[in-house]
Design a protein around this motif. Structure first.
Motif, short mmCIF file in Angstrom:
data_model
loop_
_atom_site.label_atom_id
_atom_site.label_comp_id
_atom_site.label_asym_id
_atom_site.label_seq_id
_atom_site.Cartn_x
_atom_site.Cartn_y
_atom_site.Cartn_z
N GLY A 104 0.83 -1.21 0.00
CA GLY A 104 0.00 0.00 0.00
C GLY A 104 0.86 1.25 0.00
N CYS A 105 1.92 1.24 0.80
CA CYS A 105 2.84 2.38 0.82
C CYS A 105 3.46 2.59 -0.55
CB CYS A 105 3.96 2.14 1.84
SG CYS A 105 3.44 2.23 3.54
N LEU A 106 3.85 1.49 -1.19
CA LEU A 106 4.47 1.57 -2.51
C LEU A 106 3.53 2.20 -3.52
CD1 LEU A 106 6.68 -0.92 -4.26
CD2 LEU A 106 4.64 -0.22 -5.44
N VAL A 107 2.29 1.72 -3.57
CA VAL A 107 1.36 2.27 -4.55
C VAL A 107 1.08 3.74 -4.25
CG1 VAL A 107 -1.00 2.07 -5.43
CG2 VAL A 107 0.36 0.02 -5.05
N THR A 108 1.01 4.07 -2.96
CA THR A 108 0.79 5.48 -2.59
C THR A 108 1.94 6.35 -3.08
OG1 THR A 108 -0.41 4.76 -0.62
CG2 THR A 108 0.35 7.03 -0.66
N VAL A 109 3.17 5.91 -2.81
CA VAL A 109 4.30 6.78 -3.14
C VAL A 109 4.51 6.87 -4.65
CG1 VAL A 109 6.24 5.16 -3.01
CG2 VAL A 109 6.57 7.51 -2.35
N CYS A 110 4.25 5.78 -5.37
CA CYS A 110 4.37 5.85 -6.83
C CYS A 110 3.33 6.82 -7.39
CB CYS A 110 4.20 4.46 -7.45
SG CYS A 110 5.65 3.42 -7.22
N ASN A 111 2.15 6.87 -6.79
CA ASN A 111 1.15 7.83 -7.23
C ASN A 111 1.50 9.24 -6.85
OD1 ASN A 111 -1.78 7.48 -8.36
ND2 ASN A 111 -0.99 5.48 -7.74
N LEU A 112 2.07 9.41 -5.64
CA LEU A 112 2.50 10.75 -5.24
C LEU A 112 3.57 11.26 -6.19
CD1 LEU A 112 2.87 10.81 -1.35
CD2 LEU A 112 1.33 12.16 -2.75
N ALA A 113 4.49 10.35 -6.58
CA ALA A 113 5.60 10.77 -7.42
C ALA A 113 5.16 11.01 -8.87
CB ALA A 113 6.72 9.73 -7.37
N GLY A 114 4.36 10.07 -9.42
CA GLY A 114 4.07 10.15 -10.84
C GLY A 114 2.62 10.36 -11.21
N GLY A 115 1.76 10.50 -10.21
CA GLY A 115 0.33 10.60 -10.50
C GLY A 115 -0.02 11.77 -11.39
N HIS A 116 0.66 12.90 -11.20
CA HIS A 116 0.36 14.08 -11.99
C HIS A 116 1.06 14.03 -13.35
CE1 HIS A 116 4.11 14.62 -9.93
NE2 HIS A 116 4.43 15.57 -10.77
N LEU A 117 2.00 13.10 -13.52
CA LEU A 117 2.74 13.03 -14.78
C LEU A 117 2.03 12.13 -15.79
CD1 LEU A 117 6.32 12.67 -13.26
CD2 LEU A 117 5.31 14.74 -14.20
N THR A 118 1.83 10.85 -15.41
CA THR A 118 1.22 9.91 -16.37
C THR A 118 -0.03 9.25 -15.80
OG1 THR A 118 2.42 7.99 -15.55
CG2 THR A 118 3.51 9.34 -17.21
N GLY A 119 -0.42 9.62 -14.57
CA GLY A 119 -1.55 8.95 -13.95
C GLY A 119 -1.12 7.83 -13.04
N ALA A 120 0.04 7.23 -13.32
CA ALA A 120 0.63 6.21 -12.46
C ALA A 120 -0.35 5.10 -12.10
CB ALA A 120 1.18 6.85 -11.18
N SER A 121 -1.13 4.64 -13.08
CA SER A 121 -2.06 3.58 -12.73
C SER A 121 -1.33 2.25 -12.52
CB SER A 121 -3.13 3.43 -13.80
OG SER A 121 -2.63 2.68 -14.87
N MET A 122 -0.28 2.00 -13.25
CA MET A 122 0.53 0.78 -13.13
C MET A 122 -0.29 -0.49 -13.33
SD MET A 122 2.80 1.86 -9.81
CE MET A 122 1.40 2.35 -8.83
N ASN A 123 -1.47 -0.36 -13.93
CA ASN A 123 -2.38 -1.50 -14.02
C ASN A 123 -3.11 -1.49 -15.36
OD1 ASN A 123 -4.36 -3.42 -13.65
ND2 ASN A 123 -4.78 -2.83 -11.54
#
Lengths: 254, 254, 254, 254
Positions: free
Chosen positions: A173-192
């Motif tokens: 959960g921490c990982l998905v949160t931080v990946c979204n914090l880092a890249g959410g505004h760039l590419t959406g960071a859905s990773m799915n």
């Protein structure tokens, strides 16, 4: 072929497929339900990142010991390439995940009123890459973030972390949160891929979706090889051809 | 009848009932105390979700090994339907939870000054569904969120997750937080009949409360059947008719 | 010399060095990627602290059982002074960390568009101490925060916490988050020479960097002595001269 | 008397006292360092609550297995009343905690520049109860929040939660966070006499401090009795008169 059909009717396979279906459906609904009330900017970014990360915790807690709670085709591909599930099982998983994502997305649209659906910035559950990024940057950012996710799953499945699985749900959960914090505004960071593909069938930009999807697929294919090559010491993971193991032996590691 | 009265005076039953009473009272006070200082919008939504989720962690940490720390009639109903507690015990639990919620709510009103009570948007601890939602949408959203909660408790009680109980308190906190982040602005996402009913006795909209309550009740009755049918492999949970087990054997799973 | 060259070509040493390289690179990218969208003030401070703390969780989860996931020269120095790794190994670790940080920083610059890079307040990944602080205050705050980090690693490695390692990754994430919340606006609270040095090579204020670096180095040298003197009871940690232990014996404690 | 003096020079007593001293000092510095940059309102309240909760995690992680990491006179009093430490040891703990808090507060004042100190709303580390609350409300809110803390420590020390100590540090952090979220704007929710007393020696309102202190003391005296009476089944905790147990036997439960 006979083996496949035999496996499909095996009760554990059904239970695990159903579990992946429910996990992905539940994940779609929880992670997209709140989109209409978030303002843009830093605070909205934080909340949607937390929402996405905590939804991962929920799904892994409920379905972790039934099917491993992948809820993500990339994870199932990596799981197969690392040899933890057979390729037949991988296709069952991916089919169930895509069907679950579609079902969850459909349910979500029924649960929200029209006004709420219209209030979502880019459509419910849709993520658009930032305009100023080039194609190769979108591909590489999405690929990088998915790589981090696949690395974390590889570490989770690794026999060396076998004694430390209790809080692994929270760590993911921490990982998905931080990946979204880092890249959410760039590419959406859905990773799915499931979360990218289903809303796109309704409304979406096919080109950027292909870039996001490409990055995710590249990561899920390259990272397992890299993990085996670089970080697996003497032994190699067992090639498990018979995915009919008793489910009680599994915890987050099908 | 004799059995019931005998059980009621059993010291473990008293301890567990008292624990549910305290757990629900404590939960009401902590989760509602801060309502007066929150602004609306995304940031207030995040804070009240965190408050609700972390209050769950606190209650499960303190009372988890005494009575299971349900603090929620829906959870007790599901626990009974899954066969972990007897139906007499379920009624004791629910009565203690409702009494505890009323006591906690009363204490809270004494602890806050009139100005603070008036500052709460819809009354202390009150949640109103969004106007634009239809009745069936309110029912289904509240039912969906409660289903997620009941699924998580079912997974927690499942024998297969028995080795992974250490961080389960935190995971349930994450779950309550994310369900509130997702649906808090839609239906209030209380997922708890005790928390809905008690403030309504003071001031509330009976119609919407019935919808929320209906969704919660449906979830707590349907989900356990579904869990047994779909995700329980060969074995069935033992029908424990004698809830007088030694409390030290229990951890979050009475 | 022969021993060193022999060790350098040992496969476990390579795996661990590579792991430190990847860990530091990944840490640089994740913790710095989001800098461009954060506004100043309390909310931006919270988000960047969470980002930094959660990035620690990710790195420790993935690389914890391979190399210990130091990703920080200060931690490797303390690890050596406490006798858990030999001094040769320490130099390998530090070299890999610095190379990894440089590689990660370079990759990050490629992944972001020029507009995003310009939007970062002080340059990507750069932290400037507050102007109103004196030199000695900068040194002591950075030294204090790094001391807390080193104390936490000393406690993690201590044999007495050996049974409580499951959630240690999350606890270290909490620590990094809170140290950033407390001191992030004062000195940047990077607590990591690799993260300070690499961006400075591109653009930076050499004087303040030296103060930050000085505080970090002092902490990483003094705290291990203090830990051994004050908090280690009768026994002393074994002086492990042969760092070729089987990697599967390690978990976050190389 | 002889026994006391003997104990005072025992090396484990010194180590544990020193650990309480360091824990409280560290706790004061981390939890108060950031006060100058927080704006009021919901967001500032969230950040200071997180800061306070995560500081608890840090202190319990580092010093938990050395002295139990009370860092709070109320906790030591409850620990003594529950019979886990002797009364001599309790006085040593409390003296070390008060000395540590004073030392930490003094260090903090040196580390911050005058402008930062002046920017803190009510003085560094100072909390003022809300004006609209009556005396009895301040006493009861502070007493209630401290009761929750003491209940959580009682549950932590209880033999029945002995198998679930790994993530307990994080759970206590959640508890402190949520108590601050709920009551931080009402009475300050410090729940810690050391944190209340020391800043008051510099500048403070003696009357409200006494109310806060009274609530905290009442909770720390009443709750242990209540725990023994209501939630401890057949056995009673052992009366440990000799606190010289080997430190490696302790984990968060001296």
């Amino acid at each position: 072929m006979l083996h496949l059909s035999k496996m499909l009717f095996n009760s554990f396979t059904i239970m695990r497929g159903l579990s992946e279906f429910s996990a992905t459906a539940l994940f779609m609904v929880i992670s997209c339900m709140g989109c209409s009330v978030r303002d843009q900017g830093a605070s909205g970014n934080l909340i949607s990142s937390l929402n996405y990360g905590l939804a991962t915790v929920v799904v892994m807690h409920i379905f972790g010991f039934i099917s491993g709670a992948h809820a993500n085709p990339c994870v199932s591909i990596a799981c197969c390439l690392l040899g933890y599930i057979g390729s037949n099982m991988m296709f069952v998983y991916i089919a169930c995940q895509l069907a679950g994502a579609a079902f969850g997305y459909f349910m979500l649209l029924q649960m929200l009123s029209q006004g709420l659906l219209d209030a979502c910035k880019q459509g419910v559950c849709m993520v658009e890459p930032m305009n100023s990024l080039s194609s190769i940057q979108i591909l590489s950012i999405e690929g990088f973030l998915t790589s981090v996710l696949i690395l974390a799953w590889s570490a989770l499945w690794d026999v060396r972390s076998g004694r430390f699985l209790d809080s692994v749900t929270l760590r993911m959960g921490c990982l998905v949160t931080v990946c979204n914090l880092a890249g959410g505004h760039l590419t959406g960071a859905s990773m799915n891929p499931a979360k990218i593909l289903i809303p796109t069938l309704f409304k979406g930009n096919p080109e950027t979706v292909l870039l996001q999807l490409g990055g995710q697929m590249l990561a899920s294919i390259i990272i397992p090889q890299l993990w085996i090559f670089a970080y697996t010491p003497n032994y190699r993971p067992l090639q498990i051809e018979t995915p009919e193991r008793h489910a009680s032996e599994l915890y987050l590691s099908p």
